[in-house]
Design a protein around this motif. Sequence first.
Motif, short mmCIF file in Angstrom:
data_model
loop_
_atom_site.label_atom_id
_atom_site.label_comp_id
_atom_site.label_asym_id
_atom_site.label_seq_id
_atom_site.Cartn_x
_atom_site.Cartn_y
_atom_site.Cartn_z
N ASP A 59 7.15 8.29 -5.33
CA ASP A 59 6.53 9.51 -5.83
C ASP A 59 5.03 9.56 -5.55
OD1 ASP A 59 6.53 7.32 -7.65
OD2 ASP A 59 6.04 8.63 -9.33
N ASN A 60 4.47 8.51 -4.94
CA ASN A 60 3.04 8.50 -4.60
C ASN A 60 2.72 9.31 -3.35
OD1 ASN A 60 2.59 6.90 -6.77
ND2 ASN A 60 1.95 5.10 -5.64
N SER A 61 3.71 9.50 -2.48
CA SER A 61 3.53 10.31 -1.28
C SER A 61 4.89 10.81 -0.82
CB SER A 61 2.87 9.49 -0.15
OG SER A 61 3.81 8.66 0.49
N TYR A 62 4.90 11.64 0.19
CA TYR A 62 6.14 12.16 0.73
C TYR A 62 6.68 11.31 1.88
CZ TYR A 62 5.65 16.40 -2.02
OH TYR A 62 5.56 17.28 -3.06
N ALA A 63 6.12 10.14 2.11
CA ALA A 63 6.52 9.31 3.25
C ALA A 63 8.00 8.96 3.23
CB ALA A 63 5.68 8.04 3.32
N PHE A 64 8.53 8.55 2.08
CA PHE A 64 9.93 8.15 2.00
C PHE A 64 10.85 9.34 2.29
CE2 PHE A 64 13.93 7.07 -0.13
CZ PHE A 64 14.16 5.79 0.37
N PHE A 70 4.34 3.61 8.44
CA PHE A 70 4.20 2.52 9.41
C PHE A 70 5.18 1.39 9.10
CE2 PHE A 70 2.43 -1.71 10.18
CZ PHE A 70 2.37 -1.70 11.56
N GLU A 71 5.22 0.94 7.85
CA GLU A 71 6.13 -0.15 7.48
C GLU A 71 7.59 0.25 7.66
OE1 GLU A 71 5.58 -2.10 3.74
OE2 GLU A 71 3.83 -3.16 4.47
N TYR A 72 7.93 1.46 7.28
CA TYR A 72 9.31 1.92 7.45
C TYR A 72 9.73 1.84 8.91
CZ TYR A 72 8.59 4.12 2.82
OH TYR A 72 8.32 4.39 1.51
N ASP A 122 0.85 -1.20 0.00
CA ASP A 122 0.00 0.00 0.00
C ASP A 122 0.89 1.25 0.00
OD1 ASP A 122 -1.80 2.03 0.49
OD2 ASP A 122 -2.69 1.12 2.26
N HIS A 123 0.64 2.15 -0.94
CA HIS A 123 1.49 3.32 -1.09
C HIS A 123 0.89 4.58 -0.51
CE1 HIS A 123 4.32 1.01 -3.34
NE2 HIS A 123 3.44 0.72 -4.28
N THR A 124 0.02 4.44 0.47
CA THR A 124 -0.48 5.63 1.16
C THR A 124 0.58 6.08 2.16
OG1 THR A 124 -1.57 4.32 2.88
CG2 THR A 124 -2.90 4.95 0.94
N TYR A 125 0.59 7.34 2.45
CA TYR A 125 1.59 7.93 3.36
C TYR A 125 1.64 7.17 4.69
CZ TYR A 125 4.24 11.39 5.97
OH TYR A 125 5.20 12.02 6.72
N ASN A 126 0.49 7.02 5.33
CA ASN A 126 0.46 6.40 6.67
C ASN A 126 0.96 4.96 6.65
OD1 ASN A 126 -0.46 8.72 7.91
ND2 ASN A 126 -2.61 8.14 7.70
N PHE A 172 10.57 10.28 5.97
CA PHE A 172 11.22 9.26 6.78
C PHE A 172 12.74 9.40 6.67
CE2 PHE A 172 12.55 4.92 7.90
CZ PHE A 172 11.89 4.82 9.12
N TYR A 173 13.24 9.62 5.47
CA TYR A 173 14.68 9.79 5.29
C TYR A 173 15.20 10.98 6.09
CZ TYR A 173 19.27 10.57 3.40
OH TYR A 173 20.62 10.78 3.29
N LYS A 174 14.46 12.07 6.11
CA LYS A 174 14.87 13.24 6.89
C LYS A 174 15.05 12.87 8.37
CE LYS A 174 12.65 16.68 3.95
NZ LYS A 174 11.54 17.64 3.86
#
Length: 73
Positions: free
Chosen positions: A39-44, A18-20, A10-14, A47-49
């Motif tokens: 590119d589907n959300s800003y989660a990566f 959560f998986e990360y 699932d490529h939703t932000y939340n 998270f990297y920040k």
Amino acid sequence: EIDIFLHDSDHTYNWQYFEYNAVLNKVKKDGLFMSDDVDNSYAFIDFYKKIKDEYDMINFVAYGNVVGIIRKR
């Protein structure tokens, strides 16, 4: 310990975030942490920040989709 983690569900932000978080402490030194469709959300990016003191950005590879790849120091 995990050598390579690839998120491709699932490529939703939340859900991505959560998986990360669920695997973060399981990736061993020099292990790869990858995520498809970043590119589907800003989660990566967000998270990297948060973990950039422990991980190095390797590459973003675009082949129709964008894959984020980081390596644990």
